[in-house]
Design a protein around this motif. Structure first.
Motif, PDB file in Angstrom:
ATOM      1  N   PRO A   1       0.795  -1.238   0.000  1.00  0.00           N
ATOM      2  CA  PRO A   1       0.000   0.000   0.000  1.00  0.00           C
ATOM      3  C   PRO A   1       0.824   1.285   0.000  1.00  0.00           C
ATOM      4  O   PRO A   1       0.342   2.321   0.451  1.00  0.00           O
ATOM      5  N   MET A   2       2.065   1.248  -0.511  1.00  0.00           N
ATOM      6  CA  MET A   2       2.859   2.467  -0.550  1.00  0.00           C
ATOM      7  C   MET A   2       2.282   3.458  -1.551  1.00  0.00           C
ATOM      8  O   MET A   2       1.959   3.097  -2.686  1.00  0.00           O
ATOM      9  N   ILE A   3       2.156   4.711  -1.114  1.00  0.00           N
ATOM     10  CA  ILE A   3       1.644   5.782  -1.959  1.00  0.00           C
ATOM     11  C   ILE A   3       2.791   6.538  -2.628  1.00  0.00           C
ATOM     12  O   ILE A   3       2.742   6.839  -3.819  1.00  0.00           O
ATOM     13  N   ALA A   4       3.823   6.848  -1.861  1.00  0.00           N
ATOM     14  CA  ALA A   4       4.947   7.613  -2.414  1.00  0.00           C
ATOM     15  C   ALA A   4       6.147   7.493  -1.494  1.00  0.00           C
ATOM     16  O   ALA A   4       6.016   7.180  -0.306  1.00  0.00           O
ATOM     17  N   LYS A   5       7.314   7.756  -2.068  1.00  0.00           N
ATOM     18  CA  LYS A   5       8.538   7.916  -1.281  1.00  0.00           C
ATOM     19  C   LYS A   5       8.887   9.403  -1.279  1.00  0.00           C
ATOM     20  O   LYS A   5       8.875  10.045  -2.328  1.00  0.00           O
ATOM     21  N   LEU A   6       9.150   9.916  -0.104  1.00  0.00           N
ATOM     22  CA  LEU A   6       9.532  11.318   0.060  1.00  0.00           C
ATOM     23  C   LEU A   6      11.003  11.344   0.453  1.00  0.00           C
ATOM     24  O   LEU A   6      11.382  10.796   1.490  1.00  0.00           O
ATOM     25  N   ILE A   7      11.830  11.967  -0.370  1.00  0.00           N
ATOM     26  CA  ILE A   7      13.276  12.009  -0.130  1.00  0.00           C
ATOM     27  C   ILE A   7      13.715  13.462  -0.070  1.00  0.00           C
ATOM     28  O   ILE A   7      13.336  14.276  -0.922  1.00  0.00           O
ATOM     29  N   VAL A   8      14.504  13.790   0.942  1.00  0.00           N
ATOM     30  CA  VAL A   8      15.040  15.148   1.061  1.00  0.00           C
ATOM     31  C   VAL A   8      16.559  15.092   1.107  1.00  0.00           C
ATOM     32  O   VAL A   8      17.158  14.076   1.490  1.00  0.00           O
ATOM     33  N   HIS A   9      17.184  16.210   0.727  1.00  0.00           N
ATOM     34  CA  HIS A   9      18.644  16.285   0.703  1.00  0.00           C
ATOM     35  C   HIS A   9      19.076  17.696   1.068  1.00  0.00           C
ATOM     36  O   HIS A   9      18.483  18.672   0.606  1.00  0.00           O
ATOM     37  N   ASP A  10      20.068  17.801   1.945  1.00  0.00           N
ATOM     38  CA  ASP A  10      20.621  19.108   2.286  1.00  0.00           C
ATOM     39  C   ASP A  10      22.068  18.930   2.728  1.00  0.00           C
ATOM     40  O   ASP A  10      22.612  17.824   2.703  1.00  0.00           O
ATOM     41  N   ALA A  11      22.681  20.038   3.137  1.00  0.00           N
ATOM     42  CA  ALA A  11      24.122  20.053   3.392  1.00  0.00           C
ATOM     43  C   ALA A  11      24.531  19.158   4.550  1.00  0.00           C
ATOM     44  O   ALA A  11      25.629  18.600   4.563  1.00  0.00           O
ATOM     45  N   ASP A  12      23.671  19.025   5.567  1.00  0.00           N
ATOM     46  CA  ASP A  12      24.008  18.193   6.712  1.00  0.00           C
ATOM     47  C   ASP A  12      22.737  17.581   7.286  1.00  0.00           C
ATOM     48  O   ASP A  12      21.618  17.869   6.832  1.00  0.00           O
ATOM     49  N   ARG A  13      22.890  16.739   8.298  1.00  0.00           N
ATOM     50  CA  ARG A  13      21.741  16.001   8.842  1.00  0.00           C
ATOM     51  C   ARG A  13      20.708  16.917   9.495  1.00  0.00           C
ATOM     52  O   ARG A  13      19.500  16.732   9.258  1.00  0.00           O
ATOM     53  N   PRO A  14      21.092  17.877  10.353  1.00  0.00           N
ATOM     54  CA  PRO A  14      20.062  18.749  10.941  1.00  0.00           C
ATOM     55  C   PRO A  14      19.229  19.477   9.891  1.00  0.00           C
ATOM     56  O   PRO A  14      18.012  19.599  10.017  1.00  0.00           O
ATOM     57  N   ARG A  15      19.882  19.957   8.829  1.00  0.00           N
ATOM     58  CA  ARG A  15      19.122  20.665   7.808  1.00  0.00           C
ATOM     59  C   ARG A  15      18.256  19.707   6.985  1.00  0.00           C
ATOM     60  O   ARG A  15      17.147  20.065   6.562  1.00  0.00           O
ATOM     61  N   ALA A  16      18.745  18.482   6.775  1.00  0.00           N
ATOM     62  CA  ALA A  16      17.918  17.502   6.067  1.00  0.00           C
ATOM     63  C   ALA A  16      16.684  17.146   6.887  1.00  0.00           C
ATOM     64  O   ALA A  16      15.580  17.009   6.337  1.00  0.00           O
ATOM     65  N   LEU A  17      16.833  16.989   8.190  1.00  0.00           N
ATOM     66  CA  LEU A  17      15.678  16.715   9.043  1.00  0.00           C
ATOM     67  C   LEU A  17      14.678  17.874   8.999  1.00  0.00           C
ATOM     68  O   LEU A  17      13.465  17.660   8.963  1.00  0.00           O
ATOM     69  N   ALA A  18      15.188  19.091   9.010  1.00  0.00           N
ATOM     70  CA  ALA A  18      14.300  20.257   8.917  1.00  0.00           C
ATOM     71  C   ALA A  18      13.553  20.254   7.580  1.00  0.00           C
ATOM     72  O   ALA A  18      12.358  20.562   7.512  1.00  0.00           O
ATOM     73  N   ARG A  19      14.256  19.931   6.486  1.00  0.00           N
ATOM     74  CA  ARG A  19      13.610  19.840   5.182  1.00  0.00           C
ATOM     75  C   ARG A  19      12.503  18.783   5.196  1.00  0.00           C
ATOM     76  O   ARG A  19      11.422  18.973   4.622  1.00  0.00           O
ATOM     77  N   LEU A  20      12.786  17.651   5.853  1.00  0.00           N
ATOM     78  CA  LEU A  20      11.818  16.565   5.884  1.00  0.00           C
ATOM     79  C   LEU A  20      10.572  16.959   6.671  1.00  0.00           C
ATOM     80  O   LEU A  20       9.437  16.664   6.258  1.00  0.00           O
ATOM     81  N   ARG A  21      10.755  17.645   7.785  1.00  0.00           N
ATOM     82  CA  ARG A  21       9.597  18.090   8.573  1.00  0.00           C
ATOM     83  C   ARG A  21       8.727  19.041   7.753  1.00  0.00           C
ATOM     84  O   ARG A  21       7.499  18.946   7.763  1.00  0.00           O
ATOM     85  N   GLU A  22       9.369  19.972   7.061  1.00  0.00           N
ATOM     86  CA  GLU A  22       8.616  20.923   6.259  1.00  0.00           C
ATOM     87  C   GLU A  22       7.897  20.216   5.109  1.00  0.00           C
ATOM     88  O   GLU A  22       6.732  20.515   4.806  1.00  0.00           O
TER      89      GLU A  22
END
Length: 669
Positions: A385-406
């Protein structure tokens, strides 16, 4: 390179391969089941052919039918994607015998890795560290019980073929072994067509780290660094990232070297993944090699800047690897989560139905969406039942996590329930933020990731303001379309002669009814709720964003209003409400009752464990059904006597069907 390839898969991986082929000027042929006639991979391919019924065994697992389509369409190669026939050596051989290139490793390599048992034995001989256990061919239950007792508990039972978390059970004491063995074998047989299992010691609080490898027909083998997949629930990965926050440079080097050694040991070509389990002290052990592209390959693509599907095509066409080991660069941090049609609050029960609304963030340099569905498509009961994969990328892990939350805050799904809220809590949890999560953490502490039952006041007031503004806009639109657009009756302020105007609103939050009363208009309101009055001022929409002041404090919400459903998000939390008529009588909803066992969703009965006249205890397993490739255990709601069994093994049943009926409490049977 090839002129035309056939894609022997469905969903987002088929769409992914089509996208790369189109960029390379390669024509594509899709195959589909009767359930997938309107699927996106069918619409996106240059041509497509139906190969059978909705069940995988009747379509996507029919290698002969797929090869026949490839011949008919003039395809030079077959890309198997992942799942279904992607790790089936017989299918790879049959493709080659038909003169069609199989885009994957050689059948001989697959056979050596197709069995987890054989793979472990081979790796141990090659000097790759493995977890102690039993990998023998003797599958007699008594022998397996004896081996389990020898290894000691806790231990893990694992399907020897396949992957994806299917056919895996943890056993913590000898008395639990037999039932877990039977369940594991059934699930493995249904998912992979083979029910052989292996046993291995269970390592407490491990990390799951895998290394992407690539080989070619010229003897070159390299790795593309690691992905950490330790955030798991029931062995299903829910978050994958690269680089791993756990690995030191020395450990990364050692694991990369071991992965290349493992690939060379089986003369590996094309894309593969060497999976390791790592204990808290940093000792790593070989788990398996997945002889295919992995679901989480976009994580590696984001940090390396490479197209792994294009590499697969080049290697399958006989070309050497485009880069050497020293040329592999890694930039920034990438994280992937999977959006599923499932209900976390109901034990992650898979869902199905029409995607009435599907809102995902716009792709950008920092956000990637891989999906095989669009709004209006149907999630069926027959496949994952997968609808989509959401992938984010940024300069470092804290910023990638912030991108993912947004990015998650911009997601909204109506129709089947989804795991978006669960993922939002996951990516804010300290175990994820601090990079300390192990593979069992979610199962041990699942309550920490479940939503609070109380309704957040600010979110509710934001939803109320959004609904009031929508009502006023609707009134203005209606007046504008009338013969008297300037009529004072077009002012939707609830005005009444002799007293202040009041509008009443009601919402359902789950099964809880929420009632509010509002005075005012034009974004200026006094809202009464739960015995208190709150001031809403300056409420204005800017697209989907709602800005306002609540009791003097400025707030900002993202609003998704689908008519029958209203979703409000404040950047951290979401509130889903169903607007209902204020004065409509709400009839009570009768549950299934304590005398029936009902199907929680559409599925197929795989085993019946009770008969009419049997005496059962509360919580006793009476039936097992299979849906979305997972087994669901159905248990008696109370102690009593079985009055009737309404389904047998092999039957397909609809949601809410009564499967087992108990005699009324105190009744004679």
């Amino acid at each position: 390179m090839f002129n035309k390839i056939l894609i022997a898969n469905r969903g987002e991986i088929a769409c992914r391969v089509i996208r790369t082929c189109r960029a390379l000027g390669i024509r594509t042929v899709a195959v589909y089941s009767e359930a997938d006639a309107d699927a996106q991979h069918v619409r996106q391919a240059d041509e497509a052919y139906c190969i059978g019924g909705p069940r995988p065994a009747d379509s996507y697992l029919r290698g002969d039918a797929i090869i026949e389509v490839a011949r008919k369409a003039g395809a030079e190669a077959i890309h198997p994607g992942y799942g279904f026939l992607s790790e089936n050596a017989d299918f790879a051989d049959a493709s080659e015998s038909a003169g069609i290139v199989f885009i994957g490793p050689k059948a001989a390599s697959m056979r050596r890795m197709g069995s987890k048992a054989g793979a472990k034995e081979l790796m141990q001989t090659a000097g790759v560290p493995v977890v102690p256990g039993y990998t023998g061919e003797n599958q007699d239950p008594a022998h397996l019980q004896a081996e389990a007792d020898r290894i000691g508990y806790p231990l893990m039972i694992k399907a020897a073929h396949g992957g994806g978390g299917k056919g895996m059970r943890i056993v913590r004491e000898a008395g639990e072994f037999a039932d877990n063995l039977q369940s594991c074998q059934r699930e493995a047989g249904n998912a992979f067509g083979r029910d052989r299992v292996l046993l291995e010691r269970y390592i407490e609080q491990p990390r799951h780290i895998e290394i992407q490898v690539f080989g070619d027909a010229h003897g070159n083998v390299i790795h593309l660094n690691e992905r950490e997949c330790s955030a798991q629930r029931r062995y299903q990965k829910v978050l994958e990232e690269s680089p791993s926050p756990f690995l030191t440079p020395a450990l990364r080097q050692a694991m990369g070297d071991a992965a290349v050694l493992a690939a060379r040991a089986i003369d590996y070509a094309n894309a593969g993944t060497v999976e390791f389990i790592v204990d808290p002290a940093g000792n790593f052990y070989f788990m398996e090699i997945n002889t295919r592209l992995q679901v989480e390959h976009p994580v590696t693509e984001c940090v390396t800047g490479l197209d792994l599907v294009a590499w697969q095509l080049q290697v399958a066409a006989g070309e050497p690897l485009p880069l050497a080991q020293d040329d592999i660069a890694q930039s920034g941090h990438a994280i992937e989560v999977r959006l599923y049609a499932e209900d976390p609050e109901a034990g992650f029960l898979p869902g199905s139905g029409t995607l009435e609304r599907l809102r995902l963030p716009a792709p950008s340099a920092h956000v990637r969406i891989d999906s095989g569905v669009v709004e209006g498509d149907t999630v069926t009961i027959f496949y994952d039942p997968m609808i989509a994969k959401l992938i984010v990328h940024d300069a470092d892990r804290p910023r990638a996590l912030a991108r993912l939350r947004e990015a998650l805050s911009q997601c909204a799904i109506s129709g089947p329930k989804s795991n978006i809220g669960f993922l939002e809590r996951l990516v804010r949890h300290p175990a994820v933020v601090n990079g300390t999560i192990d593979t069992g953490y979610l199962d041990r502490h699942l309550d920490e990731f479940m939503p609070a039952h109380e309704v957040n006041r600010d979110l509710l007031l934001g939803a109320t303001a959004a609904r009031l503004l929508a009502q006023e806009q609707g009134s203005r639109d209606g007046a504008a379309a009338s013969n008297d657009p300037g009529s004072p009756w077009a002012v939707a302020d609830g005005w009444r002669l002799g007293h202040a105007g009041q509008r009443a609103l009601a919402f359902l939050h789950g099964e809880e009814r929420l009632e509010l009363h509002a005075h005012g208009s034009g974004g200026e309101y006094q809202v009464e709720y739960d015995g208190a009055t709150h001031t809403v001022a300056g409420a204005r929409f800017d697209g989907a964003l709602l800005g306002l002041r609540l009791d003097g404090r400025a707030r900002r919400f993202r609003v998704f209003d689908h008519g029958r459903e209203l979703l409000v998000h404040d950047g951290e939390r979401r509130l889903r409400l169903q607007p209902v008529a204020m004065y409509r009588h709400e009839a009570g909803t009768a549950g299934a009752g304590a005398d029936n066992v009902v199907a929680p969703m559409p599925g197929r009965v795989v085993v019946v464990k009770a008969s009419a006249g049997d005496t059962v205890e509360a919580g006793q397993e009476v039936m097992v059904i299979e849906a979305m490739k997972m087994e669901l255990s159905l248990k008696a709601p109370r102690a009593g006597t079985v009055a009737a069994i309404h389904a047998q093994a092999g039957d397909f049943v609809e949601a809410d069907t009564v499967l087992v009926a108990l005699a009324e409490a105190g009744a004679d049977t």
